[in-house]
Motif scaffolding. Structure first.
Motif, PDB file in Angstrom:
ATOM      1  N   ILE A  31       0.850  -1.184   0.000  1.00  0.00           N
ATOM      2  CA  ILE A  31       0.000   0.000   0.000  1.00  0.00           C
ATOM      3  C   ILE A  31       0.889   1.238   0.000  1.00  0.00           C
ATOM      4  O   ILE A  31       1.980   1.248   0.585  1.00  0.00           O
ATOM      5  N   LYS A  32       0.426   2.292  -0.683  1.00  0.00           N
ATOM      6  CA  LYS A  32       1.224   3.511  -0.862  1.00  0.00           C
ATOM      7  C   LYS A  32       0.889   4.584   0.173  1.00  0.00           C
ATOM      8  O   LYS A  32       1.681   5.497   0.395  1.00  0.00           O
ATOM      9  N   GLN A  33      -0.283   4.486   0.787  1.00  0.00           N
ATOM     10  CA  GLN A  33      -0.728   5.464   1.774  1.00  0.00           C
ATOM     11  C   GLN A  33      -1.332   4.731   2.961  1.00  0.00           C
ATOM     12  O   GLN A  33      -1.694   3.554   2.849  1.00  0.00           O
ATOM     13  N   PRO A  34      -1.463   5.413   4.113  1.00  0.00           N
ATOM     14  CA  PRO A  34      -2.108   4.765   5.255  1.00  0.00           C
ATOM     15  C   PRO A  34      -3.521   4.313   4.897  1.00  0.00           C
ATOM     16  O   PRO A  34      -4.296   5.073   4.329  1.00  0.00           O
ATOM     17  N   LYS A  35      -3.843   3.075   5.214  1.00  0.00           N
ATOM     18  CA  LYS A  35      -5.136   2.507   4.849  1.00  0.00           C
ATOM     19  C   LYS A  35      -5.630   1.583   5.965  1.00  0.00           C
ATOM     20  O   LYS A  35      -4.859   1.065   6.767  1.00  0.00           O
ATOM     21  N   ASP A  36      -6.969   1.391   5.994  1.00  0.00           N
ATOM     22  CA  ASP A  36      -7.554   0.277   6.734  1.00  0.00           C
ATOM     23  C   ASP A  36      -7.571  -0.925   5.794  1.00  0.00           C
ATOM     24  O   ASP A  36      -8.013  -0.814   4.647  1.00  0.00           O
ATOM     25  N   VAL A  37      -7.096  -2.077   6.273  1.00  0.00           N
ATOM     26  CA  VAL A  37      -6.943  -3.254   5.423  1.00  0.00           C
ATOM     27  C   VAL A  37      -7.746  -4.416   5.999  1.00  0.00           C
ATOM     28  O   VAL A  37      -7.717  -4.654   7.211  1.00  0.00           O
ATOM     29  N   THR A  38      -8.465  -5.106   5.131  1.00  0.00           N
ATOM     30  CA  THR A  38      -9.144  -6.350   5.496  1.00  0.00           C
ATOM     31  C   THR A  38      -8.568  -7.488   4.652  1.00  0.00           C
ATOM     32  O   THR A  38      -8.459  -7.358   3.435  1.00  0.00           O
ATOM     33  N   VAL A  39      -8.182  -8.557   5.301  1.00  0.00           N
ATOM     34  CA  VAL A  39      -7.668  -9.747   4.615  1.00  0.00           C
ATOM     35  C   VAL A  39      -8.583 -10.914   4.967  1.00  0.00           C
ATOM     36  O   VAL A  39      -8.855 -11.166   6.146  1.00  0.00           O
ATOM     37  N   SER A  40      -9.066 -11.607   3.955  1.00  0.00           N
ATOM     38  CA  SER A  40      -9.924 -12.764   4.189  1.00  0.00           C
ATOM     39  C   SER A  40      -9.420 -13.945   3.365  1.00  0.00           C
ATOM     40  O   SER A  40      -8.838 -13.772   2.294  1.00  0.00           O
ATOM     41  N   VAL A  41      -9.644 -15.136   3.889  1.00  0.00           N
ATOM     42  CA  VAL A  41      -9.311 -16.372   3.183  1.00  0.00           C
ATOM     43  C   VAL A  41     -10.538 -17.286   3.253  1.00  0.00           C
ATOM     44  O   VAL A  41     -11.049 -17.558   4.341  1.00  0.00           O
ATOM     45  N   LYS A  42     -11.016 -17.710   2.097  1.00  0.00           N
ATOM     46  CA  LYS A  42     -12.096 -18.702   2.047  1.00  0.00           C
ATOM     47  C   LYS A  42     -11.589 -19.914   1.270  1.00  0.00           C
ATOM     48  O   LYS A  42     -10.810 -19.773   0.326  1.00  0.00           O
ATOM     49  N   TRP A  43     -12.029 -21.098   1.682  1.00  0.00           N
ATOM     50  CA  TRP A  43     -11.454 -22.300   1.098  1.00  0.00           C
ATOM     51  C   TRP A  43     -12.513 -23.373   0.848  1.00  0.00           C
ATOM     52  O   TRP A  43     -13.589 -23.360   1.435  1.00  0.00           O
ATOM     53  N   LYS A  44     -12.159 -24.284  -0.077  1.00  0.00           N
ATOM     54  CA  LYS A  44     -12.997 -25.419  -0.430  1.00  0.00           C
ATOM     55  C   LYS A  44     -12.205 -26.688  -0.128  1.00  0.00           C
ATOM     56  O   LYS A  44     -11.341 -27.090  -0.913  1.00  0.00           O
ATOM     57  N   PRO A  45     -12.477 -27.337   1.000  1.00  0.00           N
ATOM     58  CA  PRO A  45     -11.729 -28.556   1.340  1.00  0.00           C
ATOM     59  C   PRO A  45     -12.254 -29.757   0.558  1.00  0.00           C
ATOM     60  O   PRO A  45     -13.413 -29.793   0.150  1.00  0.00           O
ATOM     61  N   PRO A  46     -11.407 -30.755   0.331  1.00  0.00           N
ATOM     62  CA  PRO A  46     -11.860 -31.965  -0.370  1.00  0.00           C
ATOM     63  C   PRO A  46     -12.865 -32.768   0.448  1.00  0.00           C
ATOM     64  O   PRO A  46     -13.584 -33.596  -0.096  1.00  0.00           O
ATOM     65  N   ARG A  47     -12.924 -32.542   1.748  1.00  0.00           N
ATOM     66  CA  ARG A  47     -13.958 -33.149   2.584  1.00  0.00           C
ATOM     67  C   ARG A  47     -14.205 -32.218   3.765  1.00  0.00           C
ATOM     68  O   ARG A  47     -13.379 -31.357   4.100  1.00  0.00           O
ATOM     69  N   ASP A  48     -15.372 -32.378   4.400  1.00  0.00           N
ATOM     70  CA  ASP A  48     -15.772 -31.479   5.483  1.00  0.00           C
ATOM     71  C   ASP A  48     -14.813 -31.577   6.667  1.00  0.00           C
ATOM     72  O   ASP A  48     -14.249 -32.635   6.953  1.00  0.00           O
ATOM     73  N   GLY A  49     -14.666 -30.433   7.352  1.00  0.00           N
ATOM     74  CA  GLY A  49     -13.916 -30.410   8.607  1.00  0.00           C
ATOM     75  C   GLY A  49     -12.459 -30.031   8.489  1.00  0.00           C
ATOM     76  O   GLY A  49     -11.781 -29.870   9.507  1.00  0.00           O
TER      77      GLY A  49
END
Length: 336
Positions: A70-88
Motif C-alpha cells: 500500500i502507498k498510503q495509510p489505509k484500513d486493510v481487510t484480509v480474508s481467506v475462504k477455502w474449499k476442502p476436499p472433505r468437510d472439517g
C-alpha cells in the motif's frame, strides 16, 4: 490451474486417509514456501486484490506466502475462504508487516466447520505486507482464495458528540501536619492529632505529655569511596549518585499454547505475559520432555511480542517435527 489444484487436493485426501506422515510437509512446496518467494497480490484501483492457490499438509505443500503493498495509510481487510476436499478440514493465516512482525492472526479452528476467516488491520502504514497461509494439522488441505481489501482510514465523527463538561470542583485538601518540632501556634492549620499508643513509624501525629511519638528508622551511612553495588548508603555531596541496587533477573516457566510455521522457523505463543514479568527481549529456551531442566537442541528464542497473559517469539531454523511434543519453555527476564 484448477485441474492441477484439484489433482493436488485429491492426492491430499488420499494421503490423509492413508499414511500422511510419509511425505514431508514442504516436499512439494514452491518458492512461496518462504517469505522471500512470496507471490504478489496486485491491488487494483478499486482497492481490491485476490489470489487463488492450494495448501496441503499431506501433499507436501503446507505453507504459502503472499504479499501486497500500500502507498498510503489505509484500513486493510484480509480474508481467506477455502474449499476442502472433505468437510472439517481447516486453514489458518497470519498477516505480517515488512519486518515479519505478526500484526494479526486468523487462528486454527479445528472441528468448527468454518470455510472462511477474516481479519482487519486498522490504520496500516505505507509499505509491504505479507499473508502467510497454512494448513494447521497433518490432514488439512484445501483450495483457497485470499482477498485483500484496502480503504481510507476511518475517521471518528466528533460533530454530534456532547461537549466535555467542566471538571467538578474538589473539596479543599486538609493542610499538611506540622513539621516535627514546630510549635502548634506556628502551624499553617490545626495541629495533627495526638500520637496514639503503638502508632506505626512515620505516623503524622503530635507528641503529647507522657506519650512518645513513633521513632523514625536511622538513616543509612554515608557512601564510602568505591562502595560495592547495592550498598545501602546516602550521598555525602549534592549531585552525586549512590551505587544502584542490582535487581536479579526473573526466571519464568511457561507452556507453549500455539505453534505455527514461519518463513524462518517456528512461531510460538507462550501462556505467560507481563503479569508474570515477561517483557520484550527476554531470552528463552524449550525444555525437553515433561520435567527437568534439559534443553532441547537449537531451541533458543527471544520474546518479540507480549501482552498481559501471553508472549510470542520465533525459534529459528526449527520444524514442527523437531519441536515434537516438547511444550515447556524457560525464560530468564532481566528486570529494570
Amino acid at each position: 490451474m484448477h485441474r492441477g489444484i484439484a489433482a493436488a487436493l485429491v492426492g491430499s485426501a488420499l494421503l490423509a486417509s492413508g499414511c500422511p506422515s510419509t511425505i514431508s510437509q514442504d516436499a512439494k512446496s514452491g518458492k512461496d514456501a518462504r517469505a522471500t518467494g512470496a507471490k504478489n497480490i496486485p491491488i487494483g484501483d478499486d482497492g481490491e486484490g485476490s489470489a487463488k492457490d492450494v495448501v496441503t499438509y499431506p501433499g507436501g505443500d503446507r505453507v504459502d506466502w503472499k504479499s501486497f503493498e500500500i502507498k498510503q495509510p489505509k484500513d486493510v481487510t484480509v480474508s481467506v475462504k477455502w474449499k476442502p476436499p472433505r468437510d472439517g478440514l481447516d486453514v489458518a493465516f497470519n498477516v505480517l508487516d515488512g519486518g515479519y512482525n505478526v500484526l494479526v492472526r486468523a487462528k486454527p479452528s479445528p472441528g468448527t466447520g468454518k470455510t472462511k476467516k477474516e481479519v482487519d488491520v486498522k490504520g496500516a502504514n505505507p509499505g509491504k505486507y505479507f499473508v502467510q497461509i497454512y494448513a494447521p494439522e497433518r490432514g488439512d488441505a484445501a483450495e483457497y482464495t485470499v482477498e485483500v481489501s484496502v480503504r481510507e482510514v476511518a475517521k471518528v465523527d466528533t460533530g454530534n458528540m456532547p461537549p466535555v463538561p467542566d471538571p467538578p470542583r474538589l473539596a479543599m485538601l486538609p493542610p499538611p501536619p506540622c513539621p516535627p518540632g514546630t510549635p502548634p501556634d506556628k502551624c499553617a492549620g490545626p495541629p495533627p492529632p495526638p500520637c496514639p499508643p503503638g502508632a506505626a513509624a512515620n505516623t503524622a501525629c503530635a507528641c503529647m505529655p507522657g506519650n512518645t511519638p513513633p521513632p523514625c528508622p536511622p538513616p543509612p551511612p554515608i557512601c564510602a569511596a568505591n562502595a560495592p553495588q547495592g550498598t545501602p548508603c546516602v550521598c555525602d555531596k549534592e549531585g552525586t549518585i549512590p551505587p544502584p541496587c542490582p535487581v536479579a533477573p526473573v526466571t519464568v516457566y511457561a507452556a507453549i499454547s500455539e505453534r505455527s510455521i514461519s518463513g524462518q522457523g517456528l512461531n510460538i505463543t507462550l501462556n505467560r505475559g507481563t503479569g508474570a514479568k515477561v517483557a520484550k527481549g527476554c531470552p528463552g529456551v524449550v525444555l525437553r520432555g515433561t520435567k527437568g531442566e534439559k534443553e532441547l537442541s537449537n531451541s533458543t528464542f527471544t520474546i518479540t511480542d507480549v501482552t498481559e497473559r501471553e508472549s510470542r517469539g520465533t525459534i529459528p531454523k526449527m520444524t514442527l517435527d523437531e519441536l515434537g511434543t516438547n511444550t515447556r519453555a524457560k525464560l530468564v527476564c532481566p528486570q529494570k
